[in-house]
Design an enzyme around this catalytic site. Structure first.
Site, PDB file in Angstrom:
ATOM      1  N   ARG A   1     -29.624 -45.878  -3.463  1.00  0.00           N
ATOM      2  CA  ARG A   1     -28.398 -45.865  -2.646  1.00  0.00           C
ATOM      3  C   ARG A   1     -27.201 -46.441  -3.419  1.00  0.00           C
ATOM      4  O   ARG A   1     -26.063 -46.078  -3.152  1.00  0.00           O
ATOM      5  CB  ARG A   1     -28.639 -46.662  -1.347  1.00  0.00           C
TER       6      ARG A   1
ATOM      7  N   ILE B   1     -20.205 -44.668   4.156  1.00  0.00           N
ATOM      8  CA  ILE B   1     -21.588 -44.211   4.004  1.00  0.00           C
ATOM      9  C   ILE B   1     -22.335 -44.853   5.160  1.00  0.00           C
ATOM     10  O   ILE B   1     -22.196 -46.051   5.417  1.00  0.00           O
ATOM     11  CB  ILE B   1     -22.179 -44.599   2.627  1.00  0.00           C
ATOM     12  N   SER B   2     -23.089 -44.065   5.909  1.00  0.00           N
ATOM     13  CA  SER B   2     -23.755 -44.585   7.114  1.00  0.00           C
ATOM     14  C   SER B   2     -24.757 -45.678   6.758  1.00  0.00           C
ATOM     15  O   SER B   2     -25.284 -45.738   5.633  1.00  0.00           O
ATOM     16  CB  SER B   2     -24.492 -43.465   7.850  1.00  0.00           C
ATOM     17  N   GLN B   3     -25.044 -46.504   7.753  1.00  0.00           N
ATOM     18  CA  GLN B   3     -26.083 -47.526   7.628  1.00  0.00           C
ATOM     19  C   GLN B   3     -27.436 -46.826   7.401  1.00  0.00           C
ATOM     20  O   GLN B   3     -27.718 -45.825   8.067  1.00  0.00           O
ATOM     21  CB  GLN B   3     -26.098 -48.288   8.952  1.00  0.00           C
TER      22      GLN B   3
END
Ligand code: SAH
Length: 224
Positions: free
Chosen positions: A46, A72-74
């Site tokens: 990530r 950026i999403s969790q």
């Protein structure tokens, strides 16, 4: 702003791999049970998707800015939506909101064919230069308005919306196969309810409701 230009080295150290395993464990503890999804998250560095300034905290279970006011999403949210999609290899999946392309890569790890749309030209252009994406040649990137979907490539087995929609976009329902599913956060600015819509026939849909989340808004039209 993420900067893919220049001499940035993409390195996945033992430390980063270890932090990622801990992240996966914490997502499992929060209730994600789909081992394929957890493996996908474990397989993707990530920190490659974030500005180097965030490298040290890339494996915290939280959203981060990626520029242009977007995030950026969790990881938990990525896992949650991916699990709800109940993906099978080779399915055609339309994603609305490419953002950092992290979610798109998670989908590609799950061996589906990804079509992803981003409305912000600057984010779309950044992704074009992102070297890691070449690991997933099956992802197709589009610059456009997600409210329109991709009629040329429809119908899709699954549709995933990764921005907060005020209501369910009609054109995306039309572009689902019969038996196909859409996962979409629907609601106001602050909080949205995760919905899973199953298309029963051209006119009938089944709707299931899940937890509350908070996404950036799904906006109409393209931004140059
Ligand atoms: N899936 C992304 C999350 C990005 S946040 C990731 O893994 O990083 C949501 C993204 O949706 C933002 O990049 C935003 O620009 C985009 N977006 C919002 N409305 C959109 C629309 N109508 N069509 C396409 N993309 C949209």
């Amino acid at each position: 702003m993420v900067n893919f230009a220049g001499m940035r080295r993409y390195e996945d150290s033992y430390k980063q791999k270890g932090l990622r395993r801990q992240l996966v464990d914490s997502i499992r503890q929060k209730g994600i049970t789909d081992e394929n999804v957890l493996t996908a998250i474990n397989n993707i560095p990530r920190h490659y998707f974030l500005d180097t300034a965030f490298e040290g905290i890339a494996y915290e279970d939280r959203a981060f800015p990626i520029g242009e006011g977007q995030t950026i999403s969790q990881p938990y949210t990525v896992a949650y939506q991916s699990q709800l999609l109940e993906l099978k290899p080779f399915e055609k999946v339309l994603e609305i909101g490419t953002g950092s392309a992290y979610q798109a890569c998670v989908l590609a790890e799950l061996k589906v064919n990804v079509f992803t749309i981003e409305r912000q030209k600057r984010l779309f252009d950044l992704i074009k230069q992102f070297p890691f994406k070449s690991k997933y040649p099956t992802i197709r990137f589009f610059y456009g308005d997600g409210y329109e979907g991709l009629p040329t490539y429809a119908p899709f087995d699954k549709v995933l919306v990764t921005a907060a929609a005020p209501q369910i976009p009609e054109k995306l329902l039309q572009q689902l196969k019969i038996g196909g599913k859409m996962v979409i956060p629907v609601g106001g600015q602050e909080v949205q309810r995760m919905l899973r819509i199953t298309k029963i026939s051209d006119t009938e849909y089944d709707q299931e409701m899940f937890d509350n989340f908070s996404f950036v808004p799904m906006l109409a039209g393209k931004k140059s």
